[in-house]
Design a protein around this motif. Structure first.
Motif, PDB file in Angstrom:
ATOM      1  N   PRO A 211       3.046  -4.671  -4.982  1.00  0.00           N
ATOM      2  CA  PRO A 211       3.542  -3.290  -5.059  1.00  0.00           C
ATOM      3  C   PRO A 211       3.581  -2.588  -3.707  1.00  0.00           C
ATOM      4  N   GLY A 212       2.827  -3.095  -2.729  1.00  0.00           N
ATOM      5  CA  GLY A 212       2.839  -2.510  -1.407  1.00  0.00           C
ATOM      6  C   GLY A 212       4.206  -2.546  -0.750  1.00  0.00           C
ATOM      7  N   LEU A 213       5.035  -3.504  -1.142  1.00  0.00           N
ATOM      8  CA  LEU A 213       6.401  -3.570  -0.625  1.00  0.00           C
ATOM      9  C   LEU A 213       7.201  -2.319  -0.990  1.00  0.00           C
ATOM     10  N   PHE A 214       6.773  -1.649  -2.065  1.00  0.00           N
ATOM     11  CA  PHE A 214       7.424  -0.422  -2.521  1.00  0.00           C
ATOM     12  C   PHE A 214       6.664   0.830  -2.079  1.00  0.00           C
ATOM     13  N   GLY A 215       5.660   0.647  -1.245  1.00  0.00           N
ATOM     14  CA  GLY A 215       4.857   1.779  -0.822  1.00  0.00           C
ATOM     15  C   GLY A 215       3.904   2.263  -1.893  1.00  0.00           C
ATOM     16  N   LEU A 216       3.540   1.376  -2.812  1.00  0.00           N
ATOM     17  CA  LEU A 216       2.646   1.743  -3.931  1.00  0.00           C
ATOM     18  C   LEU A 216       1.275   1.111  -3.766  1.00  0.00           C
TER      19      LEU A 216
END
Length: 140
Positions: A135-140
């Motif tokens: 999810p970090g790829l989406f800034g989450l």
């Protein structure tokens, strides 16, 4: 805002107009390619989205052309998500020439559609958190 994800693209001759510039509509294809590449990097497939009963939708797109692109130019197309906690999210994208010059800026507003109800889901970030391996790829 998340750190921009990026993908390389080479401008192909058949994508250019009579002046030799990248055709205006192709910028949308490049932006879409970067967004789906990001989903792929996060291990979210189209079948996983449909299997979850949802699908991404584009609600608005704005392109600001800054510099010309010609056949053979090597570019990076970036993609970064911005979340405001509502039903929609923003995607900020840049098309960068090899020397770092910004050729175009693309801003999109998107959402996640419930395929049965045909309405936007209340929290699209939760859909990405649930489906993404990172999810970090989406800034989450």
């Amino acid at each position: 805002m998340s750190k921009p994800f990026s993908v390389p693209v080479t401008v192909r001759g058949y994508e250019t107009d009579v002046q030799g510039h990248l055709n205006q509509a192709v910028y949308l294809n490049y932006a879409e390619h970067a967004r789906w590449s990001l989903l792929h990097a996060a291990r979210i497939s189209q079948s996983a989205l449909v299997g979850s009963g949802v699908g991404p939708v584009a609600l608005e797109t704005t392109i600001r052309y800054k510099r010309e692109l010609l056949a053979g130019d090597e570019v990076e197309v970036t993609c970064a998500f911005e979340w405001d906690g509502g039903k929609t999210f923003r995607i900020e994208q840049s098309v960068l020439k090899a020397d770092g010059t910004v050729a175009a800026e693309i801003t999109a507003v998107g959402g996640i559609l419930d395929l049965e109800k045909r309405r936007l889901v209340a929290d699209p970030a939760e859909v990405f958190k649930k489906l993404a391996s990172d999810p970090g790829l989406f800034g989450l």
